[in-house]
Design a protein around this motif. Structure first.
Motif, PDB file in Angstrom:
ATOM      1  N   LEU A 151     -12.128-129.859  46.704  1.00 50.27           N
ATOM      2  CA  LEU A 151     -10.777-129.208  46.736  1.00 50.27           C
ATOM      3  C   LEU A 151     -10.779-128.072  45.730  1.00 50.27           C
ATOM      4  O   LEU A 151     -10.111-126.763  46.353  1.00 50.27           O
ATOM      5  CB  LEU A 151      -9.695-130.052  46.242  1.00 50.27           C
ATOM      6  N   LEU A 152     -11.339-128.031  44.764  1.00 55.26           N
ATOM      7  CA  LEU A 152     -11.368-126.956  43.711  1.00 55.26           C
ATOM      8  C   LEU A 152     -12.362-125.783  43.975  1.00 55.26           C
ATOM      9  O   LEU A 152     -12.568-124.994  43.361  1.00 55.26           O
ATOM     10  CB  LEU A 152     -11.574-127.410  42.266  1.00 55.26           C
ATOM     11  N   GLY A 153     -13.206-126.285  44.880  1.00 59.62           N
ATOM     12  CA  GLY A 153     -14.254-125.238  45.411  1.00 59.62           C
ATOM     13  C   GLY A 153     -15.706-125.524  44.287  1.00 59.62           C
ATOM     14  O   GLY A 153     -16.446-124.430  44.573  1.00 59.62           O
ATOM     15  N   PHE A 154     -15.820-126.437  44.001  1.00 59.87           N
ATOM     16  CA  PHE A 154     -16.889-126.642  42.991  1.00 59.87           C
ATOM     17  C   PHE A 154     -18.182-127.046  43.536  1.00 59.87           C
ATOM     18  O   PHE A 154     -19.391-126.776  43.326  1.00 59.87           O
ATOM     19  CB  PHE A 154     -16.590-127.522  41.602  1.00 59.87           C
ATOM     20  N   THR A 155     -17.911-127.607  44.950  1.00 59.66           N
ATOM     21  CA  THR A 155     -19.137-127.977  45.723  1.00 59.66           C
ATOM     22  C   THR A 155     -18.746-127.411  47.149  1.00 59.66           C
ATOM     23  O   THR A 155     -17.450-127.198  47.568  1.00 59.66           O
ATOM     24  CB  THR A 155     -19.184-129.598  46.052  1.00 59.66           C
ATOM     25  N   ILE A 156     -19.784-126.812  47.564  1.00 59.25           N
ATOM     26  CA  ILE A 156     -19.638-126.445  48.802  1.00 59.25           C
ATOM     27  C   ILE A 156     -19.783-127.472  50.067  1.00 59.25           C
ATOM     28  O   ILE A 156     -20.705-128.658  49.987  1.00 59.25           O
ATOM     29  CB  ILE A 156     -20.621-125.381  49.380  1.00 59.25           C
ATOM     30  N   ASP A 157     -18.722-127.385  50.981  1.00 60.96           N
ATOM     31  CA  ASP A 157     -18.780-128.760  51.843  1.00 60.96           C
ATOM     32  C   ASP A 157     -19.909-128.548  52.946  1.00 60.96           C
ATOM     33  O   ASP A 157     -19.493-128.076  54.117  1.00 60.96           O
ATOM     34  CB  ASP A 157     -17.381-128.725  52.464  1.00 60.96           C
ATOM     35  N   THR A 158     -21.152-128.891  52.785  1.00 63.54           N
ATOM     36  CA  THR A 158     -22.069-128.813  53.911  1.00 63.54           C
ATOM     37  C   THR A 158     -21.940-130.013  54.829  1.00 63.54           C
ATOM     38  O   THR A 158     -22.596-130.048  55.955  1.00 63.54           O
ATOM     39  CB  THR A 158     -23.539-128.600  53.130  1.00 63.54           C
ATOM     40  N   ASP A 197     -14.855-141.758  39.006  1.00 72.05           N
ATOM     41  CA  ASP A 197     -13.777-140.862  40.061  1.00 72.05           C
ATOM     42  C   ASP A 197     -14.091-141.163  41.656  1.00 72.05           C
ATOM     43  O   ASP A 197     -13.843-140.309  42.141  1.00 72.05           O
ATOM     44  CB  ASP A 197     -14.379-139.531  39.669  1.00 72.05           C
ATOM     45  N   ARG A 239      -9.784-131.318  60.215  1.00 74.60           N
ATOM     46  CA  ARG A 239     -10.329-131.629  58.886  1.00 74.60           C
ATOM     47  C   ARG A 239      -9.490-131.371  57.875  1.00 74.60           C
ATOM     48  O   ARG A 239      -8.609-130.312  57.856  1.00 74.60           O
ATOM     49  CB  ARG A 239     -11.416-130.460  59.098  1.00 74.60           C
ATOM     50  N   THR A 296      -9.119-131.730  53.432  1.00 75.31           N
ATOM     51  CA  THR A 296      -9.903-132.276  52.238  1.00 75.31           C
ATOM     52  C   THR A 296      -8.918-132.628  51.049  1.00 75.31           C
ATOM     53  O   THR A 296      -7.864-132.229  50.820  1.00 75.31           O
ATOM     54  CB  THR A 296     -10.479-130.802  51.720  1.00 75.31           C
ATOM     55  N   ASP A 307     -12.558-134.049  44.319  1.00 76.22           N
ATOM     56  CA  ASP A 307     -11.914-132.915  43.367  1.00 76.22           C
ATOM     57  C   ASP A 307     -12.843-131.560  43.572  1.00 76.22           C
ATOM     58  O   ASP A 307     -12.417-130.695  43.705  1.00 76.22           O
ATOM     59  CB  ASP A 307     -11.947-133.134  41.800  1.00 76.22           C
ATOM     60  N   GLU A 308     -13.995-131.985  43.549  1.00 74.91           N
ATOM     61  CA  GLU A 308     -14.911-130.765  43.635  1.00 74.91           C
ATOM     62  C   GLU A 308     -14.931-130.038  44.951  1.00 74.91           C
ATOM     63  O   GLU A 308     -15.233-128.598  44.669  1.00 74.91           O
ATOM     64  CB  GLU A 308     -16.725-131.367  43.280  1.00 74.91           C
TER      65      GLU A 308
END
Lengths: 413, 413
Positions: free
Chosen positions: B13-20, B74, B39, B41, B10-11
């Motif tokens: 998709l919602l942008g709470f975590t940056i996908d490094t 989760d 790719r 998400t 979720d984080e």
């Protein structure tokens, strides 16, 4: 309510740049009820850009792109999308004059001609002003109301343009009432993810219809409560209530909400008590000072400190005793205590914080392994120390040391 | 040669975590000739995870997922994909014993029962060992040779497992000769992207069939040459040749290749000349020291320094003259000179580096605006100073100040 996001750039596709824009856009748009329903990444290729935008327009009719607006030859977004919309590119001479003026104002001499590409605007497009750089953004819309907003790829420029130009435009366009997604994050440190779940017990998987996510990072574990489908006021109330419930259970570990940095929490607490901070850093080499002074206004609390990387500096500048170094080694509780007291005295601060440890990858011994860190915090003569063995690489061990030092001070205040 | 990547959470998709992770995977896989062709998400939802993996298996037959393997509620990747492959989950008691031992070894007490979810392994799966955390990865393959590799979402754990477990497995599987993508990056600082293009002239858009990308960041502009479709040896030769051609044109600005940090370049140059560094930092508050000491082995060059955030510390510890502060203010060339000389003397180093400036957002005046920074570098009594007005926010101004200070020292050596 739905938009698609296309991020453009070979560097993204090949993984040479980390896509921070996608996250920022998703979060910011969600706050006004706009969802990114699909995300694609394409390279710096006009045909690929045009194809991806065409598909997204056909599906959703609303597209945001980032990247490919710069002055160099690998920036192909503007011509590719202009052609897709059947528009030619016309130079905006007023913008060119402004660009030349900006360049001169910054003392950078004559503007390179390659910047002229940036003032070629698709006919009939609306320019989105860039207050943080030279590449203007573009809003293109066809007769059927399908639109594409082109933002720059440089994060600072993209963020500024999103806030200044795109959000107001979208807010005017959408009635954003009924799919509001709102979140509240409780930040914890000093406790593992699974232990946190144990402490939360029946609330571990969610509270009152709100979902609960565990986001572990080097600062600690963030707990994110999310409300979906409630109205704005109702969502805020539910989040408030749930956040208090959770905080009650984990008060020892929770230091703030949402984007709060632990360093900012510390600065506020110190300012309220008229305490000033001095730091004495060995293995972190200035990182604790850098974190504290990253916060605007920190100069009212932080006086300074000493980076005591070598033992000579520990002795000569901080006044650590040679006998203490001999008896216990530089990475020891006793040296941490003397460093904290020494920097307090030297700088004239109420609070002295010290860190000494083995950050690795080399330098570890059986007795003092990589990751071993001693922290001392001296608040007006009251001293607390903490020895830890942190896991992770050099950067993580250093960061976690600063986080632990800040957390010790937080609990003392 | 082709795989699809599905990042879960979720984080994300919602942008709470940056996908490094996506970037790291793309880059690492490209180096062995494996391309991520798509790719996606998805959130922490079993049905969505299963659907995304099913589609990817149908298209490409080769899927890597990241995330959703943790101990909390989760984390749904394992059961969702096990069901898709028609496998039940069986506990791996040996792994449980190892996990309990690890927990005890780290002094964290009794392991929470919620960790038991992590030892439930799909029947017939291969476990990918996690040397950096508690969540094992999983390799599942069906009779037709279609496979899905599940990696954790925590970057450090994902990277370790990719290197230790997945890469060797994929290298054995693919003949990776003919679609090799190889790159070489030349790092520059102190020159704008468009100016760089002007200096490069006819080479600005590529050299000898190699594409050239401009990647501006706060450290400067990286120039990335990329070879596609050549064999490995041929690609390396072409990249070598093109890189020398470019370096010749921009030697003044180029400080290294690929992942080189400017701080590491400086440390090497100082070590070769037996020079030791001391830093005196005002507005950067320790960031220069932190950058230098982030490099493993820096203790042979960096002795330490002073964070002189307040004027009292500038005077009392570094010996900056009161008259100098009165006549020119703390942000001035003269104070930068005295800070650099003072810290050299105090610490006993051959090289003193100082930074004093207005990092903002507050504190600027018409005379000394936000972004104004004075830098002093004193190498055995030879002093160079530099005054700049950096653009950007507080973090950017501070980082750019450290980069400029390092670059001045680089040019002096």
């Amino acid at each position: 309510m739905n938009v698609e996001l296309i991020t453009i750039g070979d560097e993204l596709l090949l993984g040479f740049t980390i896509d921070t824009n996608a996250a920022h856009l998703a979060r910011t748009l969600a706050s006004i009820g706009v969802s990114i329903v699909r995300r694609a990444t394409v390279g710096d290729d006009a045909a690929e850009i045009a194809q991806a935008v065409r598909e997204a327009l056909d599906r959703t009719g609303a597209v945001i792109t980032t990247g490919g607006l710069g002055p160099t030859s690998d920036d192909r977004t503007r011509p590719a999308i202009a052609e897709l919309f059947g528009r030619d590119l016309v130079p905006d001479e007023e913008r060119w004059d402004a660009l030349c003026a900006l360049w001169r104002e910054r003392g950078r001499g004559e503007i390179p001609l390659s910047n002229r590409g940036q003032i070629m605007i698709p006919r009939g497009a609306t320019v989105l002003t860039n207050r943080h750089g030279t590449a203007p953004g573009i809003w293109l819309e066809d007769e059927g109301g399908r639109w594409c907003a082109m933002l720059p790829g440089v994060p600072r420029e993209m963020r500024g343009m999103l806030a200044d130009e795109l959000l107001p435009r979208l807010q005017g366009r959408f009635d954003a009432a009924f799919t509001v997604v709102r979140s509240r994050t409780i930040r914890t440190t000093g406790i593992a993810e699974s232990k946190l779940a144990d402490v939360l017990g029946p609330l571990a998987s969610g509270v009152d219809g709100l979902s609960l996510a565990y986001l572990p990072g080097q600062e600690g574990v963030d707990l994110r409560l999310t409300s979906r489908g409630r109205g704005g006021i109702e969502a805020d109330e539910a989040l408030n209530q749930a956040a208090s419930q959770l905080r009650e259970l984990i008060s020892r570990y929770a230091y703030g909400e949402d984007g709060t940095d632990l360093a900012a929490t510390i600065l506020q607490a110190c300012e309220a008590r008229a305490l000033h901070i001095a730091v004495a850093e060995s293995c972190t080499g200035g990182l604790l000072g850098a974190r504290l002074t990253a916060i605007p206004g920190s100069s009212s609390v932080v006086l300074g400190g000493v980076i005591a990387y070598s033992n000579d500096v520990k002795r000569g500048v901080l006044g650590v005793q040679q006998e203490t170094l001999d008896a216990h080694g530089a990475v020891s509780e006793q040296v941490a205590i003397e460093m904290a007291a020494g920097v307090r005295r030297l700088v004239g601060a109420e609070v002295g914080m010290s860190i000494t440890g083995v950050a690795g990858p080399g330098g570890g011994t059986a007795d003092k392994p990589v990751g071993l860190v001693w922290i001392g915090v001296d608040v007006q003569g009251t001293v607390r120390t903490h020895g830890s063995r942190f896991i992770g690489d050099r950067a993580e061990i250093r960061f976690r040391s600063t986080q632990a030092a800040l957390d010790i001070l937080r609990r003392m205040l």
